[in-house]
Design an enzyme around this catalytic site. Structure first.
Site, PDB file in Angstrom:
ATOM      1  N   ASP A  30       0.870  -1.186   0.000  1.00 30.50           N
ATOM      2  CA  ASP A  30       0.000   0.000   0.000  1.00 30.50           C
ATOM      3  C   ASP A  30       0.900   1.227   0.000  1.00 30.50           C
ATOM      4  OD1 ASP A  30      -3.237   0.213   0.913  1.00 30.50           O
ATOM      5  OD2 ASP A  30      -2.028   2.064   0.957  1.00 30.50           O
ATOM      6  N   LYS A  35      -0.405   2.766   7.175  1.00 36.54           N
ATOM      7  CA  LYS A  35      -1.225   1.551   7.090  1.00 36.54           C
ATOM      8  C   LYS A  35      -0.327   0.307   7.068  1.00 36.54           C
ATOM      9  CE  LYS A  35      -5.385   0.425   4.440  1.00 36.54           C
ATOM     10  NZ  LYS A  35      -6.001   0.650   3.126  1.00 36.54           N
ATOM     11  N   GLU A 150     -13.536  -9.673  -8.632  1.00 32.85           N
ATOM     12  CA  GLU A 150     -13.779 -10.357  -7.346  1.00 32.85           C
ATOM     13  C   GLU A 150     -15.265 -10.348  -7.014  1.00 32.85           C
ATOM     14  OE1 GLU A 150     -14.762  -8.728  -4.431  1.00 32.85           O
ATOM     15  OE2 GLU A 150     -14.791  -6.708  -5.242  1.00 32.85           O
ATOM     16  N   ARG A 153     -18.030 -10.868  -0.687  1.00 40.85           N
ATOM     17  CA  ARG A 153     -18.959 -10.018   0.067  1.00 40.85           C
ATOM     18  C   ARG A 153     -18.303  -9.640   1.383  1.00 40.85           C
ATOM     19  NH1 ARG A 153     -23.350 -14.406   0.701  1.00 40.85           N
ATOM     20  NH2 ARG A 153     -21.369 -15.504   0.813  1.00 40.85           N
ATOM     21  N   CYS A 276     -19.943  -0.860  -2.811  1.00 39.67           N
ATOM     22  CA  CYS A 276     -19.962  -1.535  -4.116  1.00 39.67           C
ATOM     23  C   CYS A 276     -21.234  -1.224  -4.908  1.00 39.67           C
ATOM     24  CB  CYS A 276     -19.803  -3.031  -3.922  1.00 39.67           C
ATOM     25  SG  CYS A 276     -18.256  -3.413  -3.089  1.00 39.67           S
ATOM     26  N   LYS A 279     -22.067   2.621  -5.932  1.00 41.18           N
ATOM     27  CA  LYS A 279     -21.105   3.228  -6.869  1.00 41.18           C
ATOM     28  C   LYS A 279     -21.015   2.422  -8.167  1.00 41.18           C
ATOM     29  CE  LYS A 279     -16.544   1.357  -5.644  1.00 41.18           C
ATOM     30  NZ  LYS A 279     -16.294   0.485  -6.762  1.00 41.18           N
TER      31      LYS A 279
HETATM   32  C1  UGA Z   1     -21.327  -7.018  -3.098  1.00 35.64           C
HETATM   33  C2  UGA Z   1     -21.508  -8.317  -3.893  1.00 35.64           C
HETATM   34  O1  UGA Z   1     -22.479  -9.135  -3.249  1.00 35.64           O
HETATM   35  C3  UGA Z   1     -20.188  -9.081  -4.009  1.00 35.64           C
HETATM   36  O2  UGA Z   1     -20.362 -10.218  -4.828  1.00 35.64           O
HETATM   37  C4  UGA Z   1     -19.156  -8.150  -4.642  1.00 35.64           C
HETATM   38  O3  UGA Z   1     -17.892  -8.774  -4.726  1.00 35.64           O
HETATM   39  C5  UGA Z   1     -19.011  -6.896  -3.809  1.00 35.64           C
HETATM   40  O4  UGA Z   1     -20.295  -6.241  -3.712  1.00 35.64           O
HETATM   41  C6  UGA Z   1     -18.025  -5.977  -4.484  1.00 35.64           C
HETATM   42  O5  UGA Z   1     -18.311  -5.504  -5.573  1.00 35.64           O
HETATM   43  O6  UGA Z   1     -16.900  -5.848  -3.984  1.00 35.64           O
HETATM   44  P1  UGA Z   1     -21.175  -6.390  -0.499  1.00 35.64           P
HETATM   45  O7  UGA Z   1     -21.312  -4.975  -0.964  1.00 35.64           O
HETATM   46  O8  UGA Z   1     -20.097  -6.722   0.455  1.00 35.64           O
HETATM   47  O9  UGA Z   1     -20.961  -7.365  -1.771  1.00 35.64           O
HETATM   48  O10 UGA Z   1     -22.526  -6.817   0.215  1.00 35.64           O
HETATM   49  P2  UGA Z   1     -23.890  -7.539  -0.206  1.00 35.64           P
HETATM   50  O11 UGA Z   1     -24.068  -8.706   0.661  1.00 35.64           O
HETATM   51  O12 UGA Z   1     -23.974  -7.756  -1.643  1.00 35.64           O
HETATM   52  O13 UGA Z   1     -24.967  -6.431   0.240  1.00 35.64           O
HETATM   53  C7  UGA Z   1     -25.028  -5.151  -0.374  1.00 35.64           C
HETATM   54  C8  UGA Z   1     -26.177  -4.347   0.192  1.00 35.64           C
HETATM   55  O14 UGA Z   1     -27.417  -4.907  -0.216  1.00 35.64           O
HETATM   56  C9  UGA Z   1     -26.236  -4.285   1.724  1.00 35.64           C
HETATM   57  O15 UGA Z   1     -26.558  -2.977   2.130  1.00 35.64           O
HETATM   58  C10 UGA Z   1     -27.352  -5.246   2.080  1.00 35.64           C
HETATM   59  O16 UGA Z   1     -27.985  -4.935   3.298  1.00 35.64           O
HETATM   60  C11 UGA Z   1     -28.291  -5.056   0.896  1.00 35.64           C
HETATM   61  N1  UGA Z   1     -29.173  -6.214   0.667  1.00 35.64           N
HETATM   62  C12 UGA Z   1     -28.664  -7.413   0.296  1.00 35.64           C
HETATM   63  C13 UGA Z   1     -30.540  -6.059   0.778  1.00 35.64           C
HETATM   64  O17 UGA Z   1     -31.059  -4.959   1.097  1.00 35.64           O
HETATM   65  N2  UGA Z   1     -31.365  -7.130   0.532  1.00 35.64           N
HETATM   66  C14 UGA Z   1     -30.880  -8.344   0.173  1.00 35.64           C
HETATM   67  O18 UGA Z   1     -31.672  -9.268  -0.058  1.00 35.64           O
HETATM   68  C15 UGA Z   1     -29.490  -8.481   0.057  1.00 35.64           C
END
Ligand code: UGA
Length: 484
Positions: A30, A35, A150, A153, A276, A279
């Site tokens: 980094d 960090k 990637e 989650r 994620c 954006k």
């Molecule tokens: C998401 C994707 O799921 C990953 O596959 C991806 O790698 C990642 O973005 C990324 O681009 O780096 P993440 O943002 O960590 O992962 O979390 P998610 O579990 O996808 O949830 C995203 C948002 O959707 C959260 O605020 C969650 O509360 C919301 N959510 C999720 C809902 O409101 N309802 C659902 O049924 C599922």
């Protein structure tokens, strides 16, 4: 293999530690020296289940080291670019960190390098990267550029690394494909143990999807946009359930039981957040525009999501009327459970709106309070969910941490000023809440009705849409005492 990972954020650090765990020698780099020093001292910059142990174990085995980017680039045959691609004002991804890494690669590396783009980037970035590396290639570096998106989650990133549904590799040379297969070989086999499970559940073997770089890049943006679309869709249906007197839990079960649709990501609530989906969706809309494709579908997905905050605030106001001077307990600040990440967290938007109306906020989150304090110093942060609930006019559930499910209702009832739960994640049982004397308001759950024991259906009663939900004779909220 000797691997460099540039960027030690959520994706970079997790990828580095997991690659070390499967046997590679990894230099995680980094440009932020502070960090790096704190990682060397064993302090992780964020909370992610299992990552702490993984980092410790691999640092002490000598397979994982932390350093500055130029040192890492000199050593690793494979270079994973995991730097941030934050949104610019116009929604496009800012690729300046990727460009800096590319310059550093051609100025610091010798021999052959496989440059692996893992950061989320617009389609055609790998092509640009290749061109850029070629233009600035003063040292005669031999290189390939690969796109390897990637799908980790936050909150379950380590598990996702060891049990991926698929590994997508966009590569256009056989040397690069062979190296990528070598890197991921231990993950592509069905596993029986991993750092998360002592005995892994049986899962299908992960799929290796080999394609060109443009297609791999599109897989990433399209996957996140599709999942975001599923969430906005179910949120729309939840609104319809509230208006028509139906139960979203059953509707979602009914929809998701179709194998073609699937149950995942059909949980309604206060909308999606995190660094994620919001954006990436914006960036994908901009990409569509640039490609001359009509992505208005995705604009609607975003609009629906933005509306969730206002709709939830309206739900609170419907129960409490004037918010000025009211005390609200907020359970959960992180954008989802099992993380301390509050970036684009719906909870924070909701709190801002409530404070603007004069409400006093008492908040608790098991992991995210330190980060939330930087954004919202005016909030009263509490040591437990119970402490947050003291004197509250309502308890708002804004992140579905499992510890909130274990709540002692009797104790909670003694602490609050009014027994009202407004559950933005449908985490709690409406029945349990009302049997413990709480008025419960969820999302799309307005008309959970008891079964009619006998007799003909009374069609007039079924037409609930014309009645205000709160005054429906069978709604949960009508059973509780009115709020003064
Ligand atoms: C998401 C994707 O799921 C990953 O596959 C991806 O790698 C990642 O973005 C990324 O681009 O780096 P993440 O943002 O960590 O992962 O979390 P998610 O579990 O996808 O949830 C995203 C948002 O959707 C959260 O605020 C969650 O509360 C919301 N959510 C999720 C809902 O409101 N309802 C659902 O049924 C599922």
């Amino acid at each position: 293999m000797e691997i460099s990972v540039i960027g030690s954020g959520y994706v970079g650090l997790t990828t580095a530690a997991c690659l070390a765990e499967i046997g590679h020698r990894v230099l995680c780099a980094d440009c932020d020296l502070e960090k790096i020093n704190s990682l060397k001292a064993g302090r992780l910059p964020f909370y992610e289940p299992h990552l702490d142990d993984l980092v410790k174990r691999n640092v002490s085995s000598g397979r994982l080291e932390f350093t500055l980017p130029s040192a890492a680039i000199q050593k690793g045959e494979a270079i994973f670019i995991c730097v941030g691609t934050p949104p610019l004002e116009n929604g496009e991804a800012d690729l300046s960190s990727i460009e800096s890494v590319a310059r550093l690669i051609v100025s610091s590396a010798h021999g052959y390098r496989i440059v692996i783009e893992k950061s989320t980037v617009p389609v055609q970035t790998a092509k640009r990267l290749w061109k850029h590396l070629s233009i600035y290639n003063a040292n005669g570096l031999e290189f390939d550029v690969v796109s390897n998106p990637e799908f980790l989650r936050e909150g379950s990133a380590v598990e996702d690394f060891f049990h991926p549904d698929r590994v997508v590799v966009g590569a256009e040379s056989s040397r690069a494909i062979a190296l990528m297969k070598e890197i991921y070989a231990p993950v592509l086999r069905t596993r029986t143990t991993c750092p998360v499970h002592s005995q892994c559940p049986s899962m299908p073997e992960p799929k290796l999807i080999l394609t060109d770089t443009n297609s791999a890049e599109l897989v990433k943006h399209a996957s996140n946009s599709f999942l975001a679309m599923k969430i906005s869709f179910i949120n729309l249906i939840a609104d319809a359930c509230e208006a028509a007197g139906a139960d979203i839990e059953k509707v979602a079960e009914g929809i998701g039981s179709d194998k073609r649709i699937g149950q995942a990501f059909l949980n309604p609530g206060i909308g999606f957040g995190g660094f994620c989906f919001p954006k990436d969706l914006q960036a994908f809309v901009r990409i569509g525009e640039k490609l001359g494709c009509d992505f208005s579908l995705l604009r609607e997905v975003e609009k629906i999501n933005v509306r969730r905050t206002e709709q939830f605030v309206a739900k609170i106001k419907k129960e409490l009327w004037v918010l000025r001077g009211k005390t609200l307990a907020v359970w959960g600040l992180a954008f989802k459970p099992n993380t301390d990440d509050v970036r684009f967290a719906p909870a924070l938007n909701i709190i801002r709106r409530l404070m603007a109306e004069g409400a006093k906020i008492r908040a608790y989150d098991p992991e995210a309070m330190q980060k939330a304090k930087l954004d919202l110093p005016e909030v009263t942060y509490c040591e437990s969910a119970y402490q947050a609930a003291e004197g509250a006019d309502a308890v708002l559930v804004l992140t579905e941490w499992s510890e909130f499910r274990e709540i002692n209702w009797k104790h909670l009832g003694e602490l609050v000023a009014h027994s009202l739960i407004i559950d933005g994640r449908n985490l709690l049982s409406a029945e349990e809440a009302s049997s413990n004397g709480f008025q419960y308001v969820g999302v799309g759950r307005a008309a959970a009705q008891p079964l009619r024991p006998t007799g003909e259906p009374k069609w007039t009663e079924a037409i609930t849409a014309e009645l205000p939900v709160a005054s429906h004779p069978l709604s949960a909220s009508s059973q509780a005492p009115p709020i003064a």
